[in-house]
Enzyme design. Structure first.
Site, PDB file in Angstrom:
ATOM      1  N   LYS A  64     -10.276  -4.868  -4.107  1.00  0.00           N
ATOM      2  CA  LYS A  64     -11.233  -3.779  -4.346  1.00  0.00           C
ATOM      3  C   LYS A  64     -10.564  -2.576  -4.972  1.00  0.00           C
ATOM      4  O   LYS A  64     -11.160  -1.873  -5.759  1.00  0.00           O
ATOM      5  CB  LYS A  64     -11.774  -3.278  -3.000  1.00  0.00           C
ATOM      6  CG  LYS A  64     -12.783  -4.122  -2.348  1.00  0.00           C
ATOM      7  CD  LYS A  64     -13.177  -3.432  -1.049  1.00  0.00           C
ATOM      8  CE  LYS A  64     -13.177  -4.397   0.098  1.00  0.00           C
ATOM      9  NZ  LYS A  64     -12.398  -3.963   1.239  1.00  0.00           N
ATOM     10  N   LYS A  82      -3.533 -10.573  -6.184  1.00  0.00           N
ATOM     11  CA  LYS A  82      -4.807 -11.025  -5.612  1.00  0.00           C
ATOM     12  C   LYS A  82      -5.931 -10.098  -6.072  1.00  0.00           C
ATOM     13  O   LYS A  82      -5.701  -8.920  -6.325  1.00  0.00           O
ATOM     14  CB  LYS A  82      -4.723 -11.105  -4.083  1.00  0.00           C
ATOM     15  CG  LYS A  82      -5.075  -9.844  -3.344  1.00  0.00           C
ATOM     16  CD  LYS A  82      -5.170 -10.094  -1.857  1.00  0.00           C
ATOM     17  CE  LYS A  82      -5.514  -8.805  -1.132  1.00  0.00           C
ATOM     18  NZ  LYS A  82      -6.924  -8.468  -1.081  1.00  0.00           N
ATOM     19  N   LYS A 128       0.832  -1.219   0.000  1.00  0.00           N
ATOM     20  CA  LYS A 128       0.000   0.000   0.000  1.00  0.00           C
ATOM     21  C   LYS A 128       0.858   1.256   0.000  1.00  0.00           C
ATOM     22  O   LYS A 128       0.507   2.246  -0.630  1.00  0.00           O
ATOM     23  CB  LYS A 128      -0.973  -0.005   1.189  1.00  0.00           C
ATOM     24  CG  LYS A 128      -2.006  -1.121   1.046  1.00  0.00           C
ATOM     25  CD  LYS A 128      -3.303  -0.850   1.743  1.00  0.00           C
ATOM     26  CE  LYS A 128      -4.303  -1.935   1.322  1.00  0.00           C
ATOM     27  NZ  LYS A 128      -5.592  -1.849   1.899  1.00  0.00           N
TER      28      LYS A 128
HETATM   29  P1  ATP Z   1      -8.397  -3.401  -0.508  1.00  0.00           P
HETATM   30  O1  ATP Z   1      -8.139  -3.538  -1.968  1.00  0.00           O
HETATM   31  O2  ATP Z   1      -9.112  -2.147  -0.139  1.00  0.00           O
HETATM   32  O3  ATP Z   1      -7.185  -3.701   0.327  1.00  0.00           O
HETATM   33  P2  ATP Z   1      -9.462  -6.034  -0.406  1.00  0.00           P
HETATM   34  O4  ATP Z   1     -10.285  -6.309  -1.597  1.00  0.00           O
HETATM   35  O5  ATP Z   1      -8.079  -6.592  -0.347  1.00  0.00           O
HETATM   36  O6  ATP Z   1      -9.451  -4.492  -0.138  1.00  0.00           O
HETATM   37  P3  ATP Z   1     -10.125  -6.356   2.396  1.00  0.00           P
HETATM   38  O7  ATP Z   1     -11.145  -5.476   2.974  1.00  0.00           O
HETATM   39  O8  ATP Z   1      -8.697  -6.008   2.669  1.00  0.00           O
HETATM   40  O9  ATP Z   1     -10.306  -6.538   0.821  1.00  0.00           O
HETATM   41  O10 ATP Z   1     -10.396  -7.858   2.843  1.00  0.00           O
HETATM   42  C1  ATP Z   1     -11.584  -8.345   3.372  1.00  0.00           C
HETATM   43  C2  ATP Z   1     -11.478  -9.838   3.572  1.00  0.00           C
HETATM   44  O11 ATP Z   1     -11.496 -10.483   2.297  1.00  0.00           O
HETATM   45  C3  ATP Z   1     -10.181 -10.273   4.246  1.00  0.00           C
HETATM   46  O12 ATP Z   1     -10.452 -11.375   5.071  1.00  0.00           O
HETATM   47  C4  ATP Z   1      -9.308 -10.678   3.112  1.00  0.00           C
HETATM   48  O13 ATP Z   1      -8.328 -11.606   3.493  1.00  0.00           O
HETATM   49  C5  ATP Z   1     -10.336 -11.290   2.164  1.00  0.00           C
HETATM   50  N1  ATP Z   1      -9.884 -11.184   0.791  1.00  0.00           N
HETATM   51  C6  ATP Z   1      -9.598 -10.027   0.131  1.00  0.00           C
HETATM   52  N2  ATP Z   1      -9.221 -10.280  -1.119  1.00  0.00           N
HETATM   53  C7  ATP Z   1      -9.259 -11.634  -1.261  1.00  0.00           C
HETATM   54  C8  ATP Z   1      -8.960 -12.512  -2.331  1.00  0.00           C
HETATM   55  N3  ATP Z   1      -8.563 -12.045  -3.499  1.00  0.00           N
HETATM   56  N4  ATP Z   1      -9.097 -13.842  -2.134  1.00  0.00           N
HETATM   57  C9  ATP Z   1      -9.523 -14.336  -0.935  1.00  0.00           C
HETATM   58  N5  ATP Z   1      -9.808 -13.548   0.117  1.00  0.00           N
HETATM   59  C10 ATP Z   1      -9.683 -12.217  -0.025  1.00  0.00           C
END
Ligand code: ATP
Ligand code: LTN
Length: 330
Positions: A201, A198, A116
Site C-alpha cells: 500500500k 512485494k 520501514k
Molecule cells: P503497508 O504498505 O502499509 O505495510 P501492506 O500493503 O504491506 O501495507 P498490510 O496491512 O501490512 O499491507 O498487510 C495486510 C495483509 O495482507 C497481511 O496479511 C499481509 O501479509 C498481506 N499482504 C500484504 N501485501 C501482500 C502481498 N504483496 N502479497 C500477499 N499478501 C500480502
C-alpha cells in the site's frame, strides 16, 4: 490446501491506505473462506498504522474504508467478529506485559522493522520497534490456532509463538501457540513496477491494483506492468515479473497452471496483459461496487464495529485477566 474447520482464527490489516489485490489474495480471500466453519476474529489494526507518519485528519475515514472493504470482500459480520484494535484496550495492555519478556535482539532482527525504519526520514520510534509485540498481543488474546496472512508476516507469527512459549514456561500455561496460514501461490504478490518488491500500500499508486480501482485504471496499470524481454509463459521458467503476473492471472481466473500455459502459448505480452486486465476487472468489479455502496453511509459500518468491539472485549479481557493473575499483578 484443504480449508480447515473447527479452529479459532485471528487476523488484521492496517488502515494505512487503499487495500490492494495483494491484500485480497494474500489475506482477505482466505478470511472469507475460513469464516464458514471456524470461529473468526478480524480486526483493523489502527494502533499499528500510527507507527509510521499518517494524517490524523483523515485517519478515521481510512479505518471506515478498511471495514467497508472487509465487508465488500465477503467478510460477514454474522459469521465473524469484526472490530477496531484500539476499541479493545486489552491489546495495548497485553502488549506492555509481553514486552517485558521480549528480547531486544529478537526485535532487532525483524525484516519489516528494518524496511520501514530505512524508509523513515526522521528517527525511528519505539512504537515501530515494538510493533511485533503489539501484534503478538493481538493474536494471543484470542488463543487462535491459525493466523491467515501473507508470507511477509511469517517472521512476526514465529516471534509470537516464541513469546507465547516463553510466557507459558515462566508463568504457566495460558496461550495457544498459533500457526501462520499461508496459501502457496498467492503468499507474496509482487509490485507491478518492480518484481523484487512485494506489492505494498505504501509504495505508490502505480505499484498495485487497488480493490477500489475503476476498470480504466486497472487496464492502465496492468498494461504498463513490467515484463521480461522474451515472452515466455511458464510458471517455472518465466522471469519473476511474468511469474508474478501469471500468479495473479491464476488466482483471478481459478484456472490451473497447465491450462494457462497452454492458453498463452504463442501469445505476446500485450495480448496476455489484456486478458489479465479483463480477469482482474471482473474479479474486482463486484467488490468495488459493494464497497461504494457501503461507503455511502457509515451507520451500518459503525453498528458492525460496535457489536464487534463488545464481543472481542469479552474474550480479550478474560485472557488479559488470566495473564495478570499468573504474573502476580494484584
Ligand atoms: P503497508 O504498505 O502499509 O505495510 P501492506 O500493503 O504491506 O501495507 P498490510 O496491512 O501490512 O499491507 O498487510 C495486510 C495483509 O495482507 C497481511 O496479511 C499481509 O501479509 C498481506 N499482504 C500484504 N501485501 C501482500 C502481498 N504483496 N502479497 C500477499 N499478501 C500480502
Ligand atoms: N503486522 C501485520 C498486521 C497485523 C496483524 C496482526 C496480522 C497486526 N496485527 C494480527 C495478523 C494478526 C502487517 O503488517 N500486515
Amino acid at each position: 490446501m484443504e480449508t480447515p474447520s473447527g479452529k479459532t482464527i485471528l487476523s488484521g490489516i492496517q488502515p494505512s491506505g487503499t487495500l490492494h489485490i495483494g491484500n485480497y489474495l494474500g489475506a482477505l480471500k482466505q478470511w472469507v473462506e475460513l469464516q464458514k466453519d471456524n470461529t473468526t476474529y478480524y480486526c483493523i489494526v489502527d494502533l499499528h498504522a500510527v507507527t509510521v507518519p499518517y494524517n490524523p485528519k483523515v485517519f478515521s475515514e481510512r479505518v471506515l474504508d478498511a471495514v467497508a472493504m472487509y465487508l465488500a470482500c465477503g467478510v460477514d459480520p454474522d459469521k465473524s467478529v469484526i472490530f477496531i484494535q484500539s476499541n479493545v484496550s486489552a491489546h495495548s495492555e497485553l502488549a506492555w506485559l509481553l514486552g517485558t519478556m521480549t528480547p531486544f535482539g529478537e526485535l532487532s532482527r525483524m525484516t519489516q522493522f528494518k524496511d520501514k525504519a530505512a524508509k523513515q526520514k526522521t528517527s525511528t520510534s519505539l512504537g515501530l520497534f515494538a510493533y511485533p509485540v503489539l501484534m503478538a498481543a493481538d493474536i494471543l488474546l484470542y488463543k487462535p490456532d491459525l493466523v491467515p496472512v501473507g508470507e511477509d508476516q511469517t517472521q512476526h507469527v514465529e516471534l509470537t509463538r516464541n513469546i507465547a512459549q516463553r510466557f507459558n514456561n515462566t508463568f504457566g500455561e495460558v496461550f495457544t501457540l498459533p500457526n501462520a496460514y499461508i496459501p502457496k501461490s498467492t503468499a507474496r504478490i509482487m509490485s507491478l513496477t518492480d518484481a523484487s518488491r512485494k506489492m505494498s500500500k505504501s509504495d505508490g499508486e502505480k505499484t498495485y491494483v487497488a480493490l477500489s480501482d475503476s476498470p480504466d485504471i486497472i487496464r492502465k496499470k496492468i498494461m504498463s506492468a513490467v515484463t521480461e524481454t522474451e515472452p515466455v509463459f511458464s510458471f517455472e521458467k518465466s522471469g519473476p515479473a511474468v511469474q508474478n503476473l501469471l500468479a495473479i492471472y491464476e488466482a483471478m481466473t481459478n484456472k490451473d497452471s497447465a491450462t494457462i500455459e497452454q492458453e498463452l502459448s504463442g501469445k505476446g505480452y500485450k495480448e496476455f496483459k489484456e486478458m489479465l486486465a479483463e480477469a482482474v476487472i471482473e474479479k474486482v468489479r463486484p467488490i468495488r461496487e459493494q464497497y461504494e455502496l457501503l461507503r455511502k453511509d457509515d451507520t451500518e459500518l459503525r453498528i458492525v464495529l460496535g457489536r464487534g468491539a463488545q464481543r472481542a472485549s469479552q474474550i480479550a479481557n478474560t485472557t488479559l485477566h488470566l495473564v495478570k493473575e499468573k504474573m502476580g499483578l494484584l
